[in-house]
Design a protein around this motif. Structure first.
Motif, PDB file in Angstrom:
ATOM      1  N   ILE A 565      20.409   0.007  -1.134  1.00  0.00           N
ATOM      2  CA  ILE A 565      19.806   1.294  -1.707  1.00  0.00           C
ATOM      3  C   ILE A 565      19.768   2.048  -0.008  1.00  0.00           C
ATOM      4  O   ILE A 565      19.909   3.579   0.119  1.00  0.00           O
ATOM      5  N   ALA A 566      19.556   1.422   0.293  1.00  0.00           N
ATOM      6  CA  ALA A 566      18.959   2.514   2.291  1.00  0.00           C
ATOM      7  C   ALA A 566      19.454   2.899   2.779  1.00  0.00           C
ATOM      8  O   ALA A 566      19.344   3.978   3.459  1.00  0.00           O
ATOM      9  N   MET A 567      20.722   3.247   2.675  1.00  0.00           N
ATOM     10  CA  MET A 567      21.769   4.008   3.295  1.00  0.00           C
ATOM     11  C   MET A 567      22.325   4.614   2.836  1.00  0.00           C
ATOM     12  O   MET A 567      23.632   5.480   3.276  1.00  0.00           O
ATOM     13  N   LEU A 568      21.274   5.162   1.747  1.00  0.00           N
ATOM     14  CA  LEU A 568      21.309   6.567   1.128  1.00  0.00           C
ATOM     15  C   LEU A 568      21.521   7.364   1.132  1.00  0.00           C
ATOM     16  O   LEU A 568      20.288   7.595   2.277  1.00  0.00           O
ATOM     17  N   ASP A 569      21.741   8.741   0.899  1.00  0.00           N
ATOM     18  CA  ASP A 569      21.631   9.791   1.032  1.00  0.00           C
ATOM     19  C   ASP A 569      20.739  10.459   1.255  1.00  0.00           C
ATOM     20  O   ASP A 569      19.664  11.055   2.323  1.00  0.00           O
ATOM     21  N   ARG A 570      19.363  10.107   0.165  1.00  0.00           N
ATOM     22  CA  ARG A 570      18.034  10.646  -0.139  1.00  0.00           C
ATOM     23  C   ARG A 570      17.687   9.399  -1.194  1.00  0.00           C
ATOM     24  O   ARG A 570      18.259   8.793  -1.768  1.00  0.00           O
ATOM     25  N   LEU A 571      16.336   9.341  -0.872  1.00  0.00           N
ATOM     26  CA  LEU A 571      15.428   7.652  -1.579  1.00  0.00           C
ATOM     27  C   LEU A 571      14.117   8.690  -2.148  1.00  0.00           C
ATOM     28  O   LEU A 571      13.060   9.586  -1.537  1.00  0.00           O
ATOM     29  N   VAL A 572      14.297   8.055  -3.217  1.00  0.00           N
ATOM     30  CA  VAL A 572      13.269   9.002  -3.721  1.00  0.00           C
ATOM     31  C   VAL A 572      11.976   8.154  -4.569  1.00  0.00           C
ATOM     32  O   VAL A 572      12.596   7.025  -5.417  1.00  0.00           O
ATOM     33  N   GLU A 581       7.447  10.034  -3.065  1.00  0.00           N
ATOM     34  CA  GLU A 581       7.831  10.614  -1.791  1.00  0.00           C
ATOM     35  C   GLU A 581       9.606  10.503  -1.633  1.00  0.00           C
ATOM     36  O   GLU A 581      10.179  10.177  -3.102  1.00  0.00           O
ATOM     37  N   GLN A 582      10.013  11.186  -0.778  1.00  0.00           N
ATOM     38  CA  GLN A 582      11.159  11.504  -0.526  1.00  0.00           C
ATOM     39  C   GLN A 582      11.450  10.991   0.940  1.00  0.00           C
ATOM     40  O   GLN A 582      10.605  11.989   2.013  1.00  0.00           O
ATOM     41  N   GLY A 583      12.591  11.204   0.794  1.00  0.00           N
ATOM     42  CA  GLY A 583      13.490  11.518   2.641  1.00  0.00           C
ATOM     43  C   GLY A 583      14.106  10.366   2.516  1.00  0.00           C
ATOM     44  O   GLY A 583      14.619   9.034   1.480  1.00  0.00           O
ATOM     45  N   THR A 584      15.097  10.134   4.432  1.00  0.00           N
ATOM     46  CA  THR A 584      16.051   9.109   3.887  1.00  0.00           C
ATOM     47  C   THR A 584      14.857   7.762   4.751  1.00  0.00           C
ATOM     48  O   THR A 584      13.910   7.640   4.803  1.00  0.00           O
ATOM     49  N   HIS A 585      15.730   6.556   4.468  1.00  0.00           N
ATOM     50  CA  HIS A 585      15.255   4.939   5.231  1.00  0.00           C
ATOM     51  C   HIS A 585      14.488   5.106   5.996  1.00  0.00           C
ATOM     52  O   HIS A 585      13.048   5.366   6.019  1.00  0.00           O
ATOM     53  N   ASP A 586      14.893   6.100   7.121  1.00  0.00           N
ATOM     54  CA  ASP A 586      13.808   5.681   8.837  1.00  0.00           C
ATOM     55  C   ASP A 586      13.147   7.227   8.388  1.00  0.00           C
ATOM     56  O   ASP A 586      12.083   6.490   8.719  1.00  0.00           O
ATOM     57  N   GLU A 587      12.555   7.940   7.885  1.00  0.00           N
ATOM     58  CA  GLU A 587      11.590   9.435   7.559  1.00  0.00           C
ATOM     59  C   GLU A 587      11.067   8.184   6.927  1.00  0.00           C
ATOM     60  O   GLU A 587       9.393   8.513   6.505  1.00  0.00           O
ATOM     61  N   LEU A 588      11.071   7.605   5.739  1.00  0.00           N
ATOM     62  CA  LEU A 588      10.274   6.777   4.340  1.00  0.00           C
ATOM     63  C   LEU A 588       9.468   5.896   5.501  1.00  0.00           C
ATOM     64  O   LEU A 588       7.704   5.895   5.126  1.00  0.00           O
ATOM     65  N   ILE A 589      10.360   5.206   6.329  1.00  0.00           N
ATOM     66  CA  ILE A 589       9.480   4.345   6.774  1.00  0.00           C
ATOM     67  C   ILE A 589       8.486   4.788   7.777  1.00  0.00           C
ATOM     68  O   ILE A 589       7.216   4.401   8.384  1.00  0.00           O
TER      69      ILE A 589
END
Length: 613
Positions: A565-572, A581-589
């Motif tokens: 799911i890392a490539m999805l629009d947004r991760l919650v 936390e919310q954001g894209t994969h790169d933002e959360l990393i």
């Protein structure tokens, strides 16, 4: 004629899906009122049949008196031929026709059709219970109660309207015949009936109670046996066959003890009854002989009295058995009511309308849900998923991810807040329309014990065979399906998959489940560990199709394997029922929070970094 009788009751009559009453009498009436015409016919024919049976004994008495009064044996038929022919016609024509009609209605209409009607309507109501209802009980016990309630209710109704009604009319008619011969002849029978009624009054409630206890024990036993069978792989994997023996034996021992208690009571009842019957026969026949010796009654009256009391003696044991069966069946119905008459945990509101999805926006507004427990699982949670957005839910086990999805599907009602789909509160749309607009692939894939074709077509029942084949190809299932064969020799798409799909591997079940959702093509898609049962190669192949399936849909995906799911629009990211936390994969990393820790553990080696001793 039989076919016409069979069609008087339709098991599938479209009655409203109302909750059956919890009160026993109203529960019976809930179903009996639907077939009142047939039951009335049974009552009327039973009345005629009982009167005919008593009339036969009066004929015997009349024949004895006519024969005694005849001038000579040679003149008997000449003097009374017409009377004898009338009696013969009564016995040869009217009696068989009456009993044939009686048996035809019971056997051809009430037995199969009324039983089916009760089971069908009970099943339809039970099928609308929430998933949590079935999670709180054994599926085997619930099914057993639905099946046994239909048979028990029918049997109780038939025996009351048929057998007990017949015996009642017979007893009243017999007393009237004896009274007409001499009022004293009815005294022994009257005393016997009073004693018989008192015995029923004393014993039957106890039989009813013990029958209910025994029936409940039988359902528990059936539930435990079905539980072992349904989880046979777990039993075998943990080598717990003997433990399951003990588990079932405990319930079997309990059922046997309660069954013995019930039968002990019946044995005492029958012993008392045989004694009462002997006293009734001796006193009635003895009194008739004494009255004859005093020239107060004829020999025919002795024959009638003796015949009637012997017949009542023969019927008394049968009647006791019938009464016992009635209350045993009532006990089983009472047990069934415990499941069948429970209120639906989730119901559509009176103003519920079909959900219309035009965009696919999902909005949680201050959603609160605790599973009925103190403390918060989901507490005042707000989340908006834009139309067409692909959102991944991430978090440790128990964080509330699946609960959030179950609330969207309305498997539970919110305790606070609301959930909107395209601005429509899901609490005010029909459940069927809501779930029709959501396609879901779960982690624990369960297939129906039907053919592969039926399982895939479950996603869209009106789909053509070619559309089913195409869905299977897109799910990478078409290549293994032609090789499937079940124990009846059915192959390919006609092969049955076994209970919950047990005949297939986990990966095969998952691909068929994905094909089913692909065929459904709903505007909202939920993936709950959708590829967890697949190996890496199969996952990579299906992942492409899942991404294609996501196009133009609003997607919620749950996965512990974050790479899916890392490539999805947004991760919650959720923790203890809250969004942390919310954001894209790169933002959360980059933020270095919970998601970054989970990613690091999955991509950086073993979770346990110590040495194995």
């Amino acid at each position: 004629m039989l076919r016409w009788i069979e069609q008087r009751i339709s098991p599938f009559r479209r009655a409203s899906i109302d909750r059956p009453p919890e009160n026993l009498a109203r529960f019976f009436w809930h179903y009996c009122r639907q077939i009142w015409g047939t039951l009335l016919a049974v009552v009327v024919i039973g009345l005629v049949a009982a009167l005919i049976e008593v009339a036969l004994f009066t004929f015997v008495g009349q024949i004895v008196d006519l024969a005694r009064a005849a001038d000579s044996p040679e003149a008997f038929f000449a003097e009374h031929g017409s009377t004898l022919l009338l009696m013969a016609a009564f016995a040869v024509l009217l009696r068989p026709l009456t009993f044939m009609a009686h048996i035809a209605i019971i056997n051809q209409s009430l037995y199969p059709s009324f039983t089916g009607l009760v089971r069908w309507q009970s099943h339809r109501y039970m099928l609308r219970q929430s998933p949590s209802f079935f999670q709180d009980d054994f599926a085997g016990r619930i099914a057993n109660r639905v099946m046994q309630t239909g048979a028990a209710l029918r049997q109780a109704v038939v025996e009351v309207t048929d057998s007990l009604w017949f015996v009642t009319i017979y007893a009243i008619s017999a007393m009237a015949v004896l009274f007409s011969a001499d009022p004293w002849l009815m005294v022994p029978l009257f005393i016997w009936l009073a004693a018989y009624g008192y015995m029923l009054y004393s014993f039957v409630p106890k039989v009813k109670e013990r029958s209910w206890i025994q029936s409940d024990a039988r359902s528990t036993l059936a539930g435990r046996v079905v539980d072992s069978y349904a989880n046979i792989m777990t039993v075998k994997l943990f080598a717990r066959t003997e433990r399951e023996d003990d588990y079932a034996a405990e319930a079997l021992d309990d059922h046997t003890r309660k069954f013995r208690d019930q039968m002990r009571l019946l044995s005492v009842m029958e012993g008392i009854l045989w004694t009462m019957n002997g006293v009734m026969i001796v006193t009635t026949v003895g009194l008739a002989l004494w009255l004859w010796s005093q020239q107060l009654v004829t020999l025919g009256a002795i024959a009638v009295a003796a015949g009637l009391v012997i017949q009542i003696n023969n019927m008394s044991g049968w009647t006791m058995s019938v009464v016992t069966n009635v209350f045993e069946n009532i006990g089983q119905v009472q047990e069934g009511i415990q499941s069948i008459s429970k209120p639906l945990r989730l119901v559509d509101t009176e103003d519920a309308r079909p959900l219309k999805v035009t965009r696919g926006e999902i909005r949680y507004e201050n959603a609160t849900f605790h599973y009925g427990k103190e403390g918060g699982l989901i507490q005042d949670l707000s989340l908006t998923i834009q139309p067409g957005e692909k959102v991944g839910l991430v978090g440790r086990s128990g964080a509330g991810k699946s609960t959030l999805v179950n609330l969207l599907l309305r498997f539970h009602d919110l305790e606070g807040g609301r959930i909107l789909v395209d601005g429509q509160d899901i609490a005010h749309v029909t459940q069927e329309s809501l779930r029709h607009q959501i396609g879901m692939v779960t982690q624990d894939t369960s297939l129906l014990h039907r053919s592969v074709m039926d399982n895939i077509r479950y996603g869209r029942p009106d789909a053509s065979d070619q559309e089913v084949f195409e869905a299977a190809r897109r799910a990478h299932a078409h290549h293994f399906i032609p090789d499937l064969q079940d124990w009846k020799g059915r192959r390919g798409y006609d092969a049955h998959v076994g209970e919950r799909g047990v005949k297939l591997s986990g990966g095969q079940r998952q691909r068929i489940a994905i094909a089913r959702v692909l065929l459904k093509d709903a505007p909202i898609l939920v993936l709950d560990e959708a590829t967890s049962a697949l190996d890496s190669e199969a996952e990579a192949a299906i992942q492409e199709q899942l991404y294609n399936l996501m196009q133009g849909k609003t997607v919620i995906a749950i996965a512990h394997r974050l790479s899916t799911i890392a490539m999805l629009d947004r991760l919650v990211v959720m923790d203890q029922g809250q969004i942390v936390e919310q954001g894209t994969h790169d933002e959360l990393i980059r933020t270095g929070g919970i998601y970054a820790q989970l990613w690091s553990r999955q991509s950086g080696g073993f979770l346990f970094e110590g040495k194995v001793a």
